[in-house]
Scaffold this motif. Structure first.
Motif, short mmCIF file in Angstrom:
data_model
loop_
_atom_site.label_atom_id
_atom_site.label_comp_id
_atom_site.label_asym_id
_atom_site.label_seq_id
_atom_site.Cartn_x
_atom_site.Cartn_y
_atom_site.Cartn_z
N LEU A 1 -21.54 86.99 -7.17
CA LEU A 1 -20.74 85.82 -7.53
C LEU A 1 -19.80 86.14 -8.69
CD1 LEU A 1 -23.27 82.86 -7.22
CD2 LEU A 1 -21.34 83.40 -5.72
N GLU A 2 -20.26 86.93 -9.62
CA GLU A 2 -19.40 87.31 -10.74
C GLU A 2 -18.19 88.09 -10.24
OE1 GLU A 2 -21.97 89.41 -13.34
OE2 GLU A 2 -22.69 87.61 -14.39
N ARG A 3 -18.42 88.99 -9.25
CA ARG A 3 -17.29 89.75 -8.68
C ARG A 3 -16.34 88.81 -7.93
NH1 ARG A 3 -21.58 93.35 -7.28
NH2 ARG A 3 -21.57 95.22 -8.61
N GLU A 4 -16.91 87.88 -7.17
CA GLU A 4 -16.07 86.94 -6.44
C GLU A 4 -15.24 86.08 -7.40
OE1 GLU A 4 -18.29 84.59 -3.72
OE2 GLU A 4 -19.05 86.30 -2.57
N GLU B 1 -14.23 86.99 -10.38
CA GLU B 1 -13.16 87.85 -10.90
C GLU B 1 -12.02 88.00 -9.88
OE1 GLU B 1 -12.71 89.10 -13.87
OE2 GLU B 1 -14.57 88.18 -14.62
N ILE B 2 -12.43 88.19 -8.61
CA ILE B 2 -11.41 88.35 -7.56
C ILE B 2 -10.59 87.08 -7.43
CG2 ILE B 2 -11.08 88.65 -5.07
CD1 ILE B 2 -13.53 90.51 -5.11
N LEU B 3 -11.27 85.94 -7.44
CA LEU B 3 -10.54 84.67 -7.30
C LEU B 3 -9.65 84.41 -8.49
CD1 LEU B 3 -13.25 82.32 -5.72
CD2 LEU B 3 -11.15 83.18 -4.66
N ARG B 4 -10.10 84.81 -9.67
CA ARG B 4 -9.24 84.65 -10.85
C ARG B 4 -7.97 85.49 -10.71
NH1 ARG B 4 -13.86 84.67 -15.63
NH2 ARG B 4 -14.50 82.47 -15.34
N LYS B 5 -8.11 86.69 -10.15
CA LYS B 5 -6.93 87.52 -9.90
C LYS B 5 -6.03 86.84 -8.87
CE LYS B 5 -7.99 90.97 -12.59
NZ LYS B 5 -7.17 91.27 -13.78
N LYS B 6 -6.69 86.27 -7.83
CA LYS B 6 -5.89 85.57 -6.82
C LYS B 6 -5.18 84.37 -7.43
CE LYS B 6 -8.54 86.78 -2.68
NZ LYS B 6 -9.32 86.26 -1.54
N VAL B 7 -5.86 83.70 -8.40
CA VAL B 7 -5.23 82.57 -9.07
C VAL B 7 -3.98 83.03 -9.82
CG1 VAL B 7 -5.50 80.88 -10.93
CG2 VAL B 7 -7.28 81.14 -9.19
N GLN B 8 -4.11 84.18 -10.49
CA GLN B 8 -2.96 84.71 -11.22
C GLN B 8 -1.80 85.04 -10.26
OE1 GLN B 8 -4.37 88.06 -13.47
NE2 GLN B 8 -5.61 86.77 -14.89
N GLU C 1 -4.06 75.57 -6.63
CA GLU C 1 -5.12 74.53 -6.84
C GLU C 1 -6.39 74.87 -6.08
OE1 GLU C 1 -5.58 69.68 -6.42
OE2 GLU C 1 -3.70 70.68 -5.86
N ILE C 2 -6.24 75.37 -4.83
CA ILE C 2 -7.42 75.75 -4.04
C ILE C 2 -8.16 76.88 -4.72
CG2 ILE C 2 -8.13 76.79 -1.87
CD1 ILE C 2 -5.88 75.19 -0.51
N SER C 3 -7.39 77.86 -5.24
CA SER C 3 -8.04 78.99 -5.90
C SER C 3 -8.79 78.52 -7.15
CB SER C 3 -6.99 80.05 -6.27
OG SER C 3 -6.38 80.57 -5.09
N ASN C 4 -8.19 77.60 -7.92
CA ASN C 4 -8.89 77.08 -9.12
C ASN C 4 -10.17 76.32 -8.74
OD1 ASN C 4 -7.09 78.09 -11.08
ND2 ASN C 4 -5.68 76.39 -10.75
N LEU C 5 -10.08 75.51 -7.68
CA LEU C 5 -11.29 74.78 -7.24
C LEU C 5 -12.38 75.74 -6.76
CD1 LEU C 5 -9.65 71.79 -5.30
CD2 LEU C 5 -10.78 71.73 -7.55
N THR C 6 -11.97 76.78 -6.06
CA THR C 6 -12.95 77.76 -5.59
C THR C 6 -13.61 78.47 -6.76
OG1 THR C 6 -11.61 78.09 -3.59
CG2 THR C 6 -13.27 79.75 -4.09
N VAL C 7 -12.78 78.79 -7.79
CA VAL C 7 -13.36 79.43 -8.99
C VAL C 7 -14.36 78.50 -9.65
CG1 VAL C 7 -12.81 80.26 -11.30
CG2 VAL C 7 -11.39 80.96 -9.37
N ASP C 8 -14.02 77.21 -9.76
CA ASP C 8 -14.96 76.24 -10.37
C ASP C 8 -16.26 76.14 -9.57
OD1 ASP C 8 -13.11 75.71 -12.33
OD2 ASP C 8 -12.27 73.93 -11.32
N GLN C 9 -16.10 76.16 -8.24
CA GLN C 9 -17.31 76.07 -7.40
C GLN C 9 -18.20 77.29 -7.59
OE1 GLN C 9 -16.45 75.91 -3.20
NE2 GLN C 9 -18.55 75.27 -2.68
N LEU C 10 -17.59 78.47 -7.64
CA LEU C 10 -18.39 79.69 -7.83
C LEU C 10 -19.02 79.74 -9.23
CD1 LEU C 10 -16.11 82.39 -6.09
CD2 LEU C 10 -18.26 81.38 -5.26
N GLU C 11 -18.29 79.24 -10.20
CA GLU C 11 -18.87 79.23 -11.55
C GLU C 11 -20.06 78.27 -11.63
OE1 GLU C 11 -15.63 78.32 -14.11
OE2 GLU C 11 -15.01 80.43 -14.34
N GLN C 12 -19.99 77.14 -10.93
CA GLN C 12 -21.13 76.22 -10.89
C GLN C 12 -22.34 76.88 -10.22
OE1 GLN C 12 -19.79 72.66 -8.97
NE2 GLN C 12 -18.49 72.01 -10.70
N ARG C 13 -22.10 77.57 -9.12
CA ARG C 13 -23.20 78.29 -8.45
C ARG C 13 -23.77 79.37 -9.35
NH1 ARG C 13 -21.45 80.29 -2.66
NH2 ARG C 13 -23.59 81.14 -2.86
N LEU C 14 -22.87 80.02 -10.08
CA LEU C 14 -23.31 81.09 -10.97
C LEU C 14 -24.17 80.53 -12.11
CD1 LEU C 14 -23.12 84.11 -11.58
CD2 LEU C 14 -21.05 83.64 -12.93
#
Length: 410
Positions: A129-132, A134-141, A186-199
């Motif tokens: 999840l931590e890798r995902e 990081e990847i999503l944060r890059k995708k957000v950028q 926005e989708i990427s930010n929501l996905t990052v929030d969801q993964l951080e909650q799971r983490l």
């Protein structure tokens, strides 16, 4: 002749009078009984258990001390069924405890294995999840850069469209492209929030499951089942240990009971002498059957008979003098009871027979003060020996004699 002299006749008369006075003096000055018998009580020693006499019991005439062994009884036919049943129950409870502890140890090892597997899976999941993230944060950028480029392109096209260089259609296409890149951000930010909650949940030990992660709930469920089973085993172990402890207490009591029925010893309750016995080595006895009788020499007494007309002259507490026939020693005694001629007499516990009365005689019991007879065990404390008892008389009692004579005449 000398017998015809007056002086001689007077002397003979005085001599006869003196003899008569001397002979009558004991009756005048007191009461004397010649039918007394030294007596004492005996104690009956009964069998404390069923069984057979082992060894030679104490013989008749043997002096014994308090607490001394009189006879030994053995009973090899004691019922041991209850003892065997209790031992089986205790052994069964102990075996159950051993088996339950072995099962608990195995489940404890399994719980540790499941815990390790769960920890490994959680760490791996956290790492993925931590890798995902990081990847999503890059995708957000990247999406933010694309959205910025789309906004710049849209602004430039709108300027050109205002100048008439580009058509409205090209501006709408740039506006649609900007909306698409903004949605992706926005989708990427929501996905990052969801993964951080799971983490965050995983780090707290809470799994937010997704597709293809069924191993985690199974391990956790299995681990919970093992914990419940271990708790049940602990309860059953405690129950069986308590059962074994209670049965041990019952075993102690039952062993004591069986031991008391296997063998017993009849002991002397006081210092005395064996008066009689009804057993020999090898005799079979039952519970409470008579083994022997012990003479109790601690309290000696004499039972006598006196004419009932003298009943009121003899009373409890009156001092008495006792002399054994054949001895010159005089022993002191005290009247303890005075009974009439028709009073019922119970002689079952007396060593010597009570005097039999065929006339109107009062029964007097005289307690003897301590003397050598109390310790003369070799001669059965002189029990059964005839004695002479004398009581002092206060006054001649002539008045009572006249009243009795007058009552008899009239």
């Amino acid at each position: 002749m000398i017998w015809n002299h007056r002086i001689t006749r007077i002397a003979v008369g005085l001599l006869l009078l003196t003899i008569a006075i001397i002979v009558s003096l004991p009756a005048i000055t007191g009461f004397t009984s010649r039918d007394g018998t030294v007596n004492a009580r005996f104690a009956i020693v009964n069998a404390p258990i069923d069984g057979m006499i082992s060894g030679e019991p104490a013989k008749v005439g043997t002096p014994v001390n308090e607490g001394q062994t009189l006879a030994e009884i053995n009973n090899p036919r004691v019922n041991r069924a209850i003892l065997a049943s209790l031992e089986a129950d205790r052994n069964t409870a102990r075996d159950r405890v051993v088996a339950l502890k072995a099962e608990r140890d195995a489940l404890t090892a399994l719980r540790e294995q499941l815990s390790k597997r769960l920890d490994i899976f959680r760490e791996a999941t956290i790492s993925n999840l931590e890798r995902e993230v990081e990847i999503l944060r890059k995708k957000v950028q990247v999406s933010q850069a694309q959205d910025l480029a789309a906004q710049v392109d849209l602004s430039r096209r709108m300027d050109l469209e205002s100048k008439g260089i580009l058509t409205q259609r090209m501006v709408d296409a740039a506006r649609a492209a900007g909306a698409a890149t903004g949605g992706e951000v926005e989708i990427s930010n929501l996905t990052v929030d969801q993964l951080e909650q799971r983490l965050t949940a995983l780090r707290q030990g809470i799994f937010a499951f997704g597709d293809g992660q069924n191993d985690v709930p199974y391990s956790r469920q299995r681990q919970d089942e093992v914990i419940v089973r271990i708790g049940d085993l602990n309860s059953r172990i405690a129950e069986n240990e308590t059962r074994a402890a209670e049965v041990d207490k019952q075993l102690i009591e039952e062993r004591n009971r069986v031991g008391s029925l296997e063998s017993a010893t009849a002991i002397a309750p006081f210092d005395g002498v064996v008066w009689s016995r009804s057993i020999v080595n090898g005799s079979n006895v039952v519970l409470n059957s008579e083994l022997m009788r012990l003479l109790d020499c601690r309290e000696m007494f004499v039972d006598i008979l006196v004419p009932e007309v003298d009943y009121d002259e003899i009373y409890p507490g009156l001092a008495a003098q006792v002399r054994l026939f054949g001895r010159s020693d005089v022993f002191n005694g005290t009247v303890v009871s005075v009974k009439g001629s028709s009073a019922a007499v119970d002689s079952d516990s007396f060593a010597a027979s009570l005097p039999v009365s065929s006339q109107r005689n009062a029964r007097i019991r005289v307690h003897l003060d301590p003397s050598f007879m109390n310790d003369d065990f070799a001669n059965f404390c002189q029990v059964g020996r005839t004695v002479q008892v004398r009581f002092p008389k206060h006054g001649i009692g002539l008045t009572n004699w006249v009243k009795n004579l007058w009552f008899s005449i009239f």
